[in-house]
Scaffold this motif. Structure first.
Motif, mmCIF file in Angstrom:
data_model
loop_
_atom_site.group_PDB
_atom_site.id
_atom_site.type_symbol
_atom_site.label_atom_id
_atom_site.label_comp_id
_atom_site.label_asym_id
_atom_site.label_seq_id
_atom_site.Cartn_x
_atom_site.Cartn_y
_atom_site.Cartn_z
ATOM 1 N N ALA A 28 -19.895 7.606 -5.115
ATOM 2 C CA ALA A 28 -20.181 6.267 -5.174
ATOM 3 C C ALA A 28 -21.315 5.955 -6.199
ATOM 4 C CB ALA A 28 -19.959 5.341 -4.096
ATOM 5 N N ASP A 29 -22.557 6.659 -5.901
ATOM 6 C CA ASP A 29 -23.769 6.503 -6.410
ATOM 7 C C ASP A 29 -23.859 7.161 -7.882
ATOM 8 O OD1 ASP A 29 -26.548 5.629 -6.423
ATOM 9 O OD2 ASP A 29 -26.934 8.017 -6.731
ATOM 10 N N ASP A 31 -10.350 2.850 -11.383
ATOM 11 C CA ASP A 31 -9.987 4.459 -11.175
ATOM 12 C C ASP A 31 -9.488 4.661 -10.129
ATOM 13 O OD1 ASP A 31 -11.290 5.693 -13.657
ATOM 14 O OD2 ASP A 31 -12.994 4.662 -13.015
ATOM 15 N N ARG A 32 -8.639 5.826 -10.312
ATOM 16 C CA ARG A 32 -7.925 6.558 -9.019
ATOM 17 C C ARG A 32 -8.286 8.121 -9.225
ATOM 18 N NH1 ARG A 32 -1.890 5.319 -8.315
ATOM 19 N NH2 ARG A 32 -2.155 6.805 -6.862
ATOM 20 N N ASN A 33 -8.546 8.634 -8.115
ATOM 21 C CA ASN A 33 -8.921 10.168 -8.168
ATOM 22 C C ASN A 33 -10.111 10.495 -9.259
ATOM 23 O OD1 ASN A 33 -7.124 10.917 -6.165
ATOM 24 N ND2 ASN A 33 -5.621 10.607 -7.644
ATOM 25 N N TRP A 34 -11.234 9.520 -9.234
ATOM 26 C CA TRP A 34 -12.240 9.893 -10.082
ATOM 27 C C TRP A 34 -13.078 10.890 -9.759
ATOM 28 C CZ3 TRP A 34 -17.452 9.563 -9.801
ATOM 29 C CH2 TRP A 34 -18.241 9.587 -11.059
ATOM 30 N N ARG A 35 -13.520 11.944 -10.643
ATOM 31 C CA ARG A 35 -14.044 13.127 -10.342
ATOM 32 C C ARG A 35 -15.413 13.099 -11.432
ATOM 33 N NH1 ARG A 35 -11.048 17.015 -7.417
ATOM 34 N NH2 ARG A 35 -9.228 16.339 -7.084
ATOM 35 N N ILE A 90 -15.419 -2.052 -5.074
ATOM 36 C CA ILE A 90 -14.870 -1.544 -3.491
ATOM 37 C C ILE A 90 -14.537 -0.074 -3.751
ATOM 38 C CG2 ILE A 90 -13.048 -1.794 -1.953
ATOM 39 C CD1 ILE A 90 -13.637 -4.876 -4.110
ATOM 40 N N ILE A 91 -14.898 0.848 -3.112
ATOM 41 C CA ILE A 91 -14.723 2.071 -2.990
ATOM 42 C C ILE A 91 -13.855 2.346 -2.044
ATOM 43 C CG2 ILE A 91 -15.583 4.485 -2.702
ATOM 44 C CD1 ILE A 91 -16.810 2.920 -5.297
ATOM 45 N N VAL A 92 -12.508 2.870 -2.109
ATOM 46 C CA VAL A 92 -11.339 3.153 -1.196
ATOM 47 C C VAL A 92 -11.303 4.540 -0.927
ATOM 48 C CG1 VAL A 92 -9.083 2.447 -0.539
ATOM 49 C CG2 VAL A 92 -10.609 0.667 -1.751
ATOM 50 N N GLU A 93 -11.090 4.831 0.444
ATOM 51 C CA GLU A 93 -10.971 6.041 0.874
ATOM 52 C C GLU A 93 -9.557 5.922 1.487
ATOM 53 O OE1 GLU A 93 -11.119 10.431 1.669
ATOM 54 O OE2 GLU A 93 -12.191 9.193 0.391
ATOM 55 N N VAL A 94 -8.730 6.801 0.916
ATOM 56 C CA VAL A 94 -7.176 6.574 1.421
ATOM 57 C C VAL A 94 -6.960 7.762 2.550
ATOM 58 C CG1 VAL A 94 -4.555 6.762 0.638
ATOM 59 C CG2 VAL A 94 -6.494 5.562 -0.560
ATOM 60 N N LYS A 95 -6.440 7.539 3.574
ATOM 61 C CA LYS A 95 -5.895 8.835 4.606
ATOM 62 C C LYS A 95 -4.609 8.519 4.799
ATOM 63 C CE LYS A 95 -9.792 10.895 4.979
ATOM 64 N NZ LYS A 95 -9.618 12.025 4.080
ATOM 65 N N THR A 96 -3.716 9.569 4.491
ATOM 66 C CA THR A 96 -2.387 9.418 4.825
ATOM 67 C C THR A 96 -1.920 10.269 5.988
ATOM 68 O OG1 THR A 96 -2.164 9.105 2.443
ATOM 69 C CG2 THR A 96 -0.077 9.583 3.680
ATOM 70 N N ASP A 115 -11.248 8.401 -4.026
ATOM 71 C CA ASP A 115 -9.582 7.976 -4.130
ATOM 72 C C ASP A 115 -9.293 6.843 -5.137
ATOM 73 O OD1 ASP A 115 -9.339 10.129 -2.648
ATOM 74 O OD2 ASP A 115 -9.108 9.042 -1.085
ATOM 75 N N ILE A 116 -9.825 5.548 -4.612
ATOM 76 C CA ILE A 116 -9.557 4.506 -5.444
ATOM 77 C C ILE A 116 -10.993 3.626 -5.733
ATOM 78 C CG2 ILE A 116 -8.529 2.153 -5.839
ATOM 79 C CD1 ILE A 116 -6.199 3.615 -3.947
ATOM 80 N N VAL A 117 -11.169 3.349 -6.933
ATOM 81 C CA VAL A 117 -12.416 2.356 -7.097
ATOM 82 C C VAL A 117 -11.565 1.270 -7.692
ATOM 83 C CG1 VAL A 117 -14.352 2.076 -8.551
ATOM 84 C CG2 VAL A 117 -13.588 4.329 -7.726
#
Length: 121
Positions: free
Chosen positions: A80-81, A28-32, A49-55, A39-41
């Protein structure tokens, strides 16, 4: 779309492309869910893997990963939970940060594996 929003989306695109090139499967991307967002799963080697993206356009004042403070970590872990419960996932979880620094189309990405661990609430 505002310039900073376009930069952020391009950074997430670069992060997703980086993950796919390195054998990760994007779930998933931008799962709400409500006010929570991831941001990315992704998955790799039977691990979620739960990924936080910082640009950022540059690192003149601060490194992108420094924006992931304890409040942000707490929100990511809660999201994530919710994700894990929603999809009934039973696998180890890892929290990563991917930074994308530069301009659209020319990012330097850095993958910080196990960037943080879930705090005890």
């Amino acid at each position: 779309m505002a310039i900073h929003n376009a930069l952020g989306k391009a950074g997430e695109d670069a992060a997703a492309a980086y993950l796919e090139r390195n054998g990760y499967e994007i779930r998933d991307r931008n799962w709400r869910k409500n006010h929570l967002e991831l941001d990315i799963v992704a998955t790799k080697d039977n691990e979620l893997i739960i990924v936080e993206v910082k640009t950022r356009s540059n690192t003149e004042y601060v490194e992108p990963q420094d924006a992931v403070n304890w409040q942000k970590v707490r929100r990511i872990v809660i999201a994530a939970d919710a994700y894990i419960k929603h999809f009934c996932i039973d696998m180890p979880v890892r929290f990563d940060i991917i930074t994308a620094v530069g301009d659209i189309g020319a990012f330097k990405t850095e993958h910080i594996k196990e960037a943080f661990y879930p705090p005890m609430f």
